[in-house]
Design a protein around this motif. Sequence first.
Motif, PDB file in Angstrom:
ATOM      1  N   TYR A 114      11.688  19.655  -4.441  1.00  0.00           N
ATOM      2  CA  TYR A 114      11.102  20.945  -4.790  1.00  0.00           C
ATOM      3  C   TYR A 114      11.882  21.681  -5.873  1.00  0.00           C
ATOM      4  CZ  TYR A 114       7.962  20.557  -0.776  1.00  0.00           C
ATOM      5  OH  TYR A 114       7.007  20.145   0.111  1.00  0.00           O
ATOM      6  N   ALA A 115      13.196  21.646  -5.825  1.00  0.00           N
ATOM      7  CA  ALA A 115      13.996  22.384  -6.812  1.00  0.00           C
ATOM      8  C   ALA A 115      13.678  21.915  -8.226  1.00  0.00           C
ATOM      9  CB  ALA A 115      15.486  22.221  -6.520  1.00  0.00           C
ATOM     10  N   HIS A 118       9.861  22.834  -9.058  1.00  0.00           N
ATOM     11  CA  HIS A 118       9.740  24.267  -9.356  1.00  0.00           C
ATOM     12  C   HIS A 118      10.291  24.572 -10.746  1.00  0.00           C
ATOM     13  CE1 HIS A 118       9.547  25.384  -4.847  1.00  0.00           C
ATOM     14  NE2 HIS A 118       8.343  25.480  -5.378  1.00  0.00           N
ATOM     15  N   GLU A 122       8.361  26.312 -13.854  1.00  0.00           N
ATOM     16  CA  GLU A 122       8.894  27.561 -14.410  1.00  0.00           C
ATOM     17  C   GLU A 122       9.185  27.407 -15.899  1.00  0.00           C
ATOM     18  OE1 GLU A 122      10.822  28.546 -10.056  1.00  0.00           O
ATOM     19  OE2 GLU A 122      12.153  27.948 -11.692  1.00  0.00           O
ATOM     20  N   LYS A 146      14.044  36.705  -5.698  1.00  0.00           N
ATOM     21  CA  LYS A 146      14.401  35.304  -5.886  1.00  0.00           C
ATOM     22  C   LYS A 146      13.525  34.743  -7.008  1.00  0.00           C
ATOM     23  CE  LYS A 146      17.387  34.534  -2.541  1.00  0.00           C
ATOM     24  NZ  LYS A 146      18.745  34.137  -2.842  1.00  0.00           N
ATOM     25  N   THR A 147      13.909  33.600  -7.532  1.00  0.00           N
ATOM     26  CA  THR A 147      13.237  33.060  -8.713  1.00  0.00           C
ATOM     27  C   THR A 147      11.737  32.807  -8.512  1.00  0.00           C
ATOM     28  OG1 THR A 147      15.319  32.066  -9.433  1.00  0.00           O
ATOM     29  CG2 THR A 147      13.292  31.221 -10.446  1.00  0.00           C
ATOM     30  N   GLU A 148      11.375  32.032  -7.510  1.00  0.00           N
ATOM     31  CA  GLU A 148       9.958  31.691  -7.329  1.00  0.00           C
ATOM     32  C   GLU A 148       9.111  32.925  -7.029  1.00  0.00           C
ATOM     33  OE1 GLU A 148      12.526  29.906  -6.339  1.00  0.00           O
ATOM     34  OE2 GLU A 148      12.172  27.903  -7.142  1.00  0.00           O
ATOM     35  N   ASN A 160       2.157  32.103  -0.474  1.00  0.00           N
ATOM     36  CA  ASN A 160       3.525  31.589  -0.523  1.00  0.00           C
ATOM     37  C   ASN A 160       3.898  31.296  -1.977  1.00  0.00           C
ATOM     38  OD1 ASN A 160       5.678  29.673  -0.681  1.00  0.00           O
ATOM     39  ND2 ASN A 160       5.382  29.197   1.477  1.00  0.00           N
ATOM     40  N   TYR A 162       6.381  29.781  -3.339  1.00  0.00           N
ATOM     41  CA  TYR A 162       6.902  28.440  -3.582  1.00  0.00           C
ATOM     42  C   TYR A 162       5.762  27.436  -3.714  1.00  0.00           C
ATOM     43  CZ  TYR A 162      11.220  30.741  -2.346  1.00  0.00           C
ATOM     44  OH  TYR A 162      12.276  31.603  -2.333  1.00  0.00           O
ATOM     45  N   GLN A 163       4.776  27.548  -2.847  1.00  0.00           N
ATOM     46  CA  GLN A 163       3.605  26.673  -2.920  1.00  0.00           C
ATOM     47  C   GLN A 163       2.723  27.050  -4.105  1.00  0.00           C
ATOM     48  OE1 GLN A 163       2.959  23.809  -1.165  1.00  0.00           O
ATOM     49  NE2 GLN A 163       1.436  23.634  -2.786  1.00  0.00           N
TER      50      GLN A 163
END
Length: 170
Positions: A114-115, A118, A122, A146-148, A160, A162-163
Amino acid sequence: MELFDNIDYLQYGSPVQISAFQTLKKHLIIDLLEPYAPLLTGTIPIGINIEGSDLDIICCYHDQANFADNIIKLFNEFEGFKLTIDTCFVVAGFKADDWQIEVFGEAKPTRMQYAYRHMLVEYQLLQIHGDDFRAEIIRLKQHGCKTEPAFAKALGLTGNPYQALLDLEV
Protein backbone atom coordinates in the motif's frame (compact mmCIF):
# COMPACT_ATOMS: atom_id res chain seq x y z
CA MET A 1 7.40 3.39 -11.96
CA GLU A 2 11.07 3.46 -12.82
CA LEU A 3 11.61 6.86 -11.22
CA PHE A 4 11.30 5.35 -7.74
CA ASP A 5 13.08 2.03 -8.40
CA ASN A 6 16.23 3.34 -6.71
CA ILE A 7 17.13 6.44 -4.72
CA ASP A 8 19.49 8.05 -7.25
CA TYR A 9 16.90 10.70 -8.20
CA LEU A 10 17.14 12.12 -4.67
CA GLN A 11 20.66 13.45 -5.25
CA TYR A 12 19.25 15.88 -7.86
CA GLY A 13 16.23 16.99 -5.83
CA SER A 14 15.46 19.46 -3.09
CA PRO A 15 17.89 20.08 -0.22
CA VAL A 16 15.77 17.70 1.91
CA GLN A 17 15.94 14.98 -0.74
CA ILE A 18 19.70 15.47 -1.12
CA SER A 19 20.12 15.15 2.65
CA ALA A 20 18.04 11.94 2.65
CA PHE A 21 20.13 10.55 -0.21
CA GLN A 22 23.38 11.35 1.59
CA THR A 23 22.25 9.68 4.82
CA LEU A 24 20.96 6.56 3.08
CA LYS A 25 24.19 6.26 1.07
CA LYS A 26 26.53 7.07 3.96
CA HIS A 27 25.02 4.34 6.13
CA LEU A 28 24.43 1.90 3.21
CA ILE A 29 20.86 1.47 4.39
CA ILE A 30 19.32 0.64 1.01
CA ASP A 31 22.31 -1.55 0.10
CA LEU A 32 21.99 -3.54 3.34
CA LEU A 33 18.29 -4.08 2.67
CA GLU A 34 18.83 -5.15 -0.96
CA PRO A 35 17.85 -8.82 -0.37
CA TYR A 36 14.38 -7.52 0.57
CA ALA A 37 13.72 -5.38 -2.55
CA PRO A 38 13.66 -2.09 -0.60
CA LEU A 39 11.82 0.97 -1.88
CA LEU A 40 11.79 4.43 -0.34
CA THR A 41 8.18 5.58 -0.04
CA GLY A 42 6.27 8.36 1.66
CA THR A 43 6.47 12.10 1.40
CA ILE A 44 10.20 12.66 0.82
CA PRO A 45 10.35 11.03 -2.65
CA ILE A 46 7.41 13.06 -3.95
CA GLY A 47 8.36 16.34 -2.28
CA ILE A 48 5.44 16.87 0.09
CA ASN A 49 7.38 16.42 3.29
CA ILE A 50 6.96 18.71 6.26
CA GLU A 51 9.06 19.33 9.35
CA GLY A 52 9.58 15.99 11.07
CA SER A 53 8.85 13.79 8.05
CA ASP A 54 10.75 10.52 8.20
CA LEU A 55 12.26 8.16 5.66
CA ASP A 56 9.98 5.19 5.05
CA ILE A 57 11.54 2.12 3.48
CA ILE A 58 9.38 -0.84 2.58
CA CYS A 59 10.72 -4.36 2.19
CA CYS A 60 9.47 -7.80 1.18
CA TYR A 61 10.46 -10.84 3.19
CA HIS A 62 9.79 -14.53 2.73
CA ASP A 63 10.69 -15.51 6.29
CA GLN A 64 9.50 -13.06 8.94
CA ALA A 65 11.74 -14.35 11.76
CA ASN A 66 14.82 -14.25 9.53
CA PHE A 67 13.96 -10.72 8.37
CA ALA A 68 13.50 -9.52 11.95
CA ASP A 69 16.80 -11.10 13.01
CA ASN A 70 18.62 -9.45 10.11
CA ILE A 71 17.07 -6.06 10.83
CA ILE A 72 18.28 -6.33 14.42
CA LYS A 73 21.80 -7.28 13.28
CA LEU A 74 21.94 -4.51 10.70
CA PHE A 75 20.48 -1.58 12.60
CA ASN A 76 20.40 -2.20 16.37
CA GLU A 77 23.45 0.03 16.88
CA PHE A 78 21.57 3.06 15.57
CA GLU A 79 20.15 5.59 18.00
CA GLY A 80 16.65 4.80 19.25
CA PHE A 81 16.44 1.40 17.56
CA LYS A 82 13.06 -0.22 18.15
CA LEU A 83 11.56 -3.31 16.56
CA THR A 84 7.91 -4.33 16.42
CA ILE A 85 6.86 -7.74 15.16
CA ASP A 86 3.22 -8.35 14.31
CA THR A 87 1.63 -11.40 12.73
CA CYS A 88 1.69 -9.78 9.26
CA PHE A 89 4.58 -7.30 9.37
CA VAL A 90 7.80 -6.12 10.99
CA VAL A 91 8.60 -2.46 11.67
CA ALA A 92 11.92 -1.09 12.80
CA GLY A 93 12.61 2.51 13.68
CA PHE A 94 15.91 4.24 14.32
CA LYS A 95 17.77 7.48 13.78
CA ALA A 96 20.62 8.01 11.32
CA ASP A 97 22.19 11.46 11.19
CA ASP A 98 19.26 13.88 11.41
CA TRP A 99 16.75 11.42 9.97
CA GLN A 100 14.21 9.21 11.64
CA ILE A 101 14.03 6.04 9.54
CA GLU A 102 11.29 3.44 9.49
CA VAL A 103 11.83 0.07 7.85
CA PHE A 104 8.61 -1.80 7.18
CA GLY A 105 8.58 -5.39 5.98
CA GLU A 106 5.82 -7.75 4.97
CA ALA A 107 5.47 -10.91 2.90
CA LYS A 108 4.21 -9.00 -0.14
CA PRO A 109 6.25 -7.68 -3.08
CA THR A 110 7.19 -4.07 -2.39
CA ARG A 111 5.52 -2.75 -5.54
CA MET A 112 2.25 -4.32 -4.36
CA GLN A 113 2.40 -2.81 -0.86
CA TYR A 114 0.00 0.00 0.00
CA ALA A 115 2.74 2.52 0.83
CA TYR A 116 4.21 2.25 -2.66
CA ARG A 117 0.84 2.18 -4.42
CA HIS A 118 -0.38 5.23 -2.49
CA MET A 119 2.83 7.11 -3.29
CA LEU A 120 2.47 6.44 -7.03
CA VAL A 121 -1.12 7.68 -7.06
CA GLU A 122 -0.12 10.75 -5.05
CA TYR A 123 2.80 11.44 -7.40
CA GLN A 124 0.52 11.24 -10.44
CA LEU A 125 -2.03 13.55 -8.79
CA LEU A 126 0.72 16.06 -8.01
CA GLN A 127 1.81 15.97 -11.66
CA ILE A 128 -1.75 16.51 -12.88
CA HIS A 129 -2.84 19.21 -10.42
CA GLY A 130 0.36 21.26 -10.16
CA ASP A 131 2.01 23.54 -7.64
CA ASP A 132 -1.09 25.02 -6.01
CA PHE A 133 -2.37 21.52 -5.28
CA ARG A 134 1.04 20.52 -3.86
CA ALA A 135 0.97 23.62 -1.63
CA GLU A 136 -2.51 22.70 -0.40
CA ILE A 137 -1.41 19.14 0.47
CA ILE A 138 1.57 20.50 2.39
CA ARG A 139 -0.65 23.06 4.17
CA LEU A 140 -3.11 20.34 5.21
CA LYS A 141 -0.24 18.17 6.46
CA GLN A 142 1.20 21.07 8.44
CA HIS A 143 -2.20 21.40 10.12
CA GLY A 144 -2.17 17.77 11.28
CA CYS A 145 -3.68 15.89 8.36
CA LYS A 146 -2.02 12.61 7.43
CA THR A 147 -0.96 12.30 3.80
CA GLU A 148 -3.77 10.18 2.34
CA PRO A 149 -6.53 12.07 4.17
CA ALA A 150 -4.95 15.34 2.95
CA PHE A 151 -5.18 14.16 -0.66
CA ALA A 152 -8.74 12.96 -0.16
CA LYS A 153 -9.76 16.28 1.37
CA ALA A 154 -8.08 18.34 -1.35
CA LEU A 155 -9.78 16.24 -4.03
CA GLY A 156 -13.18 16.08 -2.29
CA LEU A 157 -13.06 12.29 -2.05
CA THR A 158 -15.41 10.64 0.42
CA GLY A 159 -15.19 7.44 2.42
CA ASN A 160 -11.97 5.79 3.49
CA PRO A 161 -9.20 8.04 2.13
CA TYR A 162 -6.72 5.18 1.83
CA GLN A 163 -9.09 3.13 -0.33
CA ALA A 164 -10.27 6.21 -2.21
CA LEU A 165 -6.72 6.85 -3.39
CA LEU A 166 -6.25 3.23 -4.42
CA ASP A 167 -9.46 3.54 -6.43
CA LEU A 168 -7.65 6.18 -8.51
CA GLU A 169 -4.85 3.81 -9.55
CA VAL A 170 -4.30 3.63 -13.28
